[in-house]
Design an enzyme around this catalytic site. Structure first.
Site, PDB file in Angstrom:
ATOM      1  N   GLY A  12       9.164   1.026   5.508  1.00  0.00           N
ATOM      2  CA  GLY A  12      10.375   0.200   5.365  1.00  0.00           C
ATOM      3  C   GLY A  12      11.573   0.806   6.064  1.00  0.00           C
ATOM      4  N   ASP A  70      10.337  -3.760  -8.177  1.00  0.00           N
ATOM      5  CA  ASP A  70      11.022  -4.475  -7.113  1.00  0.00           C
ATOM      6  C   ASP A  70      12.116  -3.547  -6.626  1.00  0.00           C
ATOM      7  OD1 ASP A  70      10.905  -6.923  -5.577  1.00  0.00           O
ATOM      8  OD2 ASP A  70      12.994  -7.138  -6.155  1.00  0.00           O
ATOM      9  N   SER A  71      12.188  -3.404  -5.340  1.00  0.00           N
ATOM     10  CA  SER A  71      13.116  -2.388  -4.816  1.00  0.00           C
ATOM     11  C   SER A  71      13.732  -2.858  -3.507  1.00  0.00           C
ATOM     12  CB  SER A  71      12.368  -1.070  -4.597  1.00  0.00           C
ATOM     13  OG  SER A  71      11.095  -1.322  -4.054  1.00  0.00           O
ATOM     14  N   GLN A 121       0.805  -1.217   0.000  1.00  0.00           N
ATOM     15  CA  GLN A 121       0.000   0.000   0.000  1.00  0.00           C
ATOM     16  C   GLN A 121       0.845   1.277   0.000  1.00  0.00           C
ATOM     17  OE1 GLN A 121      -3.060  -0.009  -0.783  1.00  0.00           O
ATOM     18  NE2 GLN A 121      -3.170  -2.237  -0.685  1.00  0.00           N
TER      19      GLN A 121
HETATM   20  O1  LIG Z   1       6.678  -6.907  -3.913  1.00  0.00           O
HETATM   21  P1  LIG Z   1       5.591  -5.925  -3.676  1.00  0.00           P
HETATM   22  O2  LIG Z   1       4.208  -6.521  -3.610  1.00  0.00           O
HETATM   23  O3  LIG Z   1       5.658  -4.724  -4.587  1.00  0.00           O
HETATM   24  O4  LIG Z   1       5.793  -5.303  -2.193  1.00  0.00           O
HETATM   25  P2  LIG Z   1       7.052  -5.560  -1.242  1.00  0.00           P
HETATM   26  O5  LIG Z   1       6.858  -4.769   0.009  1.00  0.00           O
HETATM   27  O6  LIG Z   1       7.296  -7.014  -1.128  1.00  0.00           O
HETATM   28  O7  LIG Z   1       8.232  -4.832  -2.016  1.00  0.00           O
HETATM   29  P3  LIG Z   1       9.583  -5.457  -2.542  1.00  0.00           P
HETATM   30  O8  LIG Z   1       9.434  -6.887  -2.864  1.00  0.00           O
HETATM   31  O9  LIG Z   1      10.039  -4.506  -3.617  1.00  0.00           O
HETATM   32  O10 LIG Z   1      10.519  -5.325  -1.235  1.00  0.00           O
HETATM   33  C1  LIG Z   1      11.079  -4.096  -1.031  1.00  0.00           C
HETATM   34  C2  LIG Z   1      11.309  -3.886   0.421  1.00  0.00           C
HETATM   35  O11 LIG Z   1      12.366  -2.932   0.483  1.00  0.00           O
HETATM   36  C3  LIG Z   1      11.977  -1.865   1.313  1.00  0.00           C
HETATM   37  N1  LIG Z   1      11.698  -0.669   0.519  1.00  0.00           N
HETATM   38  C4  LIG Z   1      11.401  -0.615  -0.790  1.00  0.00           C
HETATM   39  N2  LIG Z   1      11.187   0.661  -1.175  1.00  0.00           N
HETATM   40  C5  LIG Z   1      11.356   1.414  -0.064  1.00  0.00           C
HETATM   41  C6  LIG Z   1      11.255   2.798   0.211  1.00  0.00           C
HETATM   42  O12 LIG Z   1      10.913   3.652  -0.717  1.00  0.00           O
HETATM   43  N3  LIG Z   1      11.485   3.213   1.464  1.00  0.00           N
HETATM   44  C7  LIG Z   1      11.801   2.330   2.444  1.00  0.00           C
HETATM   45  N4  LIG Z   1      11.915   1.009   2.277  1.00  0.00           N
HETATM   46  C8  LIG Z   1      11.688   0.558   1.027  1.00  0.00           C
HETATM   47  C9  LIG Z   1      10.702  -2.300   2.034  1.00  0.00           C
HETATM   48  O13 LIG Z   1      11.055  -2.976   3.208  1.00  0.00           O
HETATM   49  C10 LIG Z   1      10.076  -3.262   1.059  1.00  0.00           C
HETATM   50  O14 LIG Z   1       9.286  -4.221   1.724  1.00  0.00           O
HETATM   51 MG   LIG Z   2       7.855  -8.127  -2.744  1.00  0.00          MG
END
Ligand SMILES: O=P(O)(O)OP(=O)(O)OP(=O)(O)OC[C@H]1O[C@@H](n2cnc3c(O)ncnc32)[C@H](O)[C@@H]1O
Ligand SMILES: [Mg+2]
Length: 190
Positions: free
Chosen positions: A149, A69-70, A11
């Site tokens: 995050g 993916d980040s 979200q």
């Molecule tokens: O895969 P989706 O469903 O998009 O959601 P996710 O939360 O699992 O997202 P990711 O697989 O990309 O994991 C990235 C993690 O890295 C961290 N992260 C990613 N972008 C961030 C941001 O802009 N600020 C802080 N932490 C971030 C955060 O803990 C995310 O859960």
């Molecule tokens: Mg993810």
């Protein structure tokens, strides 16, 4: 307004992307299209995982879409947590993940880190990749309550606040996600 499917159930990410695309695209996330799956992310790169997420939606819903993916790469931790950012401590608990990064980095003078986003846009069977990176440092202690995050410990270069201390509007102009999104929008407008 044109619709774009964002293959995520995060979200916070959805909120950032909706804010960045406001007025141009209506962003539907996985829940909006009736997908409640936690799409497996078995690749060892951001590009691989983003492509897995976007391809899943194409395969199961026959919809063009984009996925992000980040994660955060800490230089002194051999670029961990990286693709394991979401579950670095073994759970999705951001406080635990932050605690583990700070513990592993304790006493280390090299506090360089970067956030990276890779977007995979699947359109007409083609996979288009857009990347955004922002360099920064890891604070000794958490600061701020905005964002999500690792935002409370990441201080982008050129700023004296963490992502969690700054308004989303500012984060949405400088972040890894904003950079990747801008590239995707330019591509879509071309
Ligand atoms: O895969 P989706 O469903 O998009 O959601 P996710 O939360 O699992 O997202 P990711 O697989 O990309 O994991 C990235 C993690 O890295 C961290 N992260 C990613 N972008 C961030 C941001 O802009 N600020 C802080 N932490 C971030 C955060 O803990 C995310 O859960
Ligand atoms: Mg993810």
């Amino acid at each position: 307004m044109k619709k774009l499917v964002f293959a995520s159930n995060n979200q916070h990410k959805t909120e950032e992307i909706r804010a960045a695309l406001a007025g141009e695209y209506e962003v539907l996330n996985l829940q909006d299209i009736g997908c409640f799956a936690d799409i497996p992310e078995t690749a060892d790169t951001f590009e691989g995982n983003a492509s897995l997420k976007s391809s899943y939606v194409v395969a199961h819903f026959n919809l063009d879409c984009f996925a992000d993916d980040s994660g955060m790469e800490v230089e002194a931790l051999n670029n961990e947590p990286g693709v394991y950012s979401a579950r670095y401590s073994g759970s999705r608990d951001s406080a635990e993940n932050i605690r583990l990064v700070l513990k592993n980095l304790q006493g280390n003078n090299n506090r360089k880190a970067r956030f990276k986003t890779v977007i995979s846009l699947m359109q007409d069977g083609q996979n288009h990749i857009f990347e955004g990176v922002i360099e920064g440092t890891i604070r000794e202690e958490i600061a701020g309550s905005k964002g999500f995050g690792y935002d409370p410990i990441f201080q982008p270069d050129g700023y004296d606040v963490t992502f969690a201390e700054m308004d989303m509007a500012l984060k949405n102009t400088i972040s890894h996600r904003a950079i990747a999104l801008k590239k995707m929008i330019e591509f879509l407008k071309a």
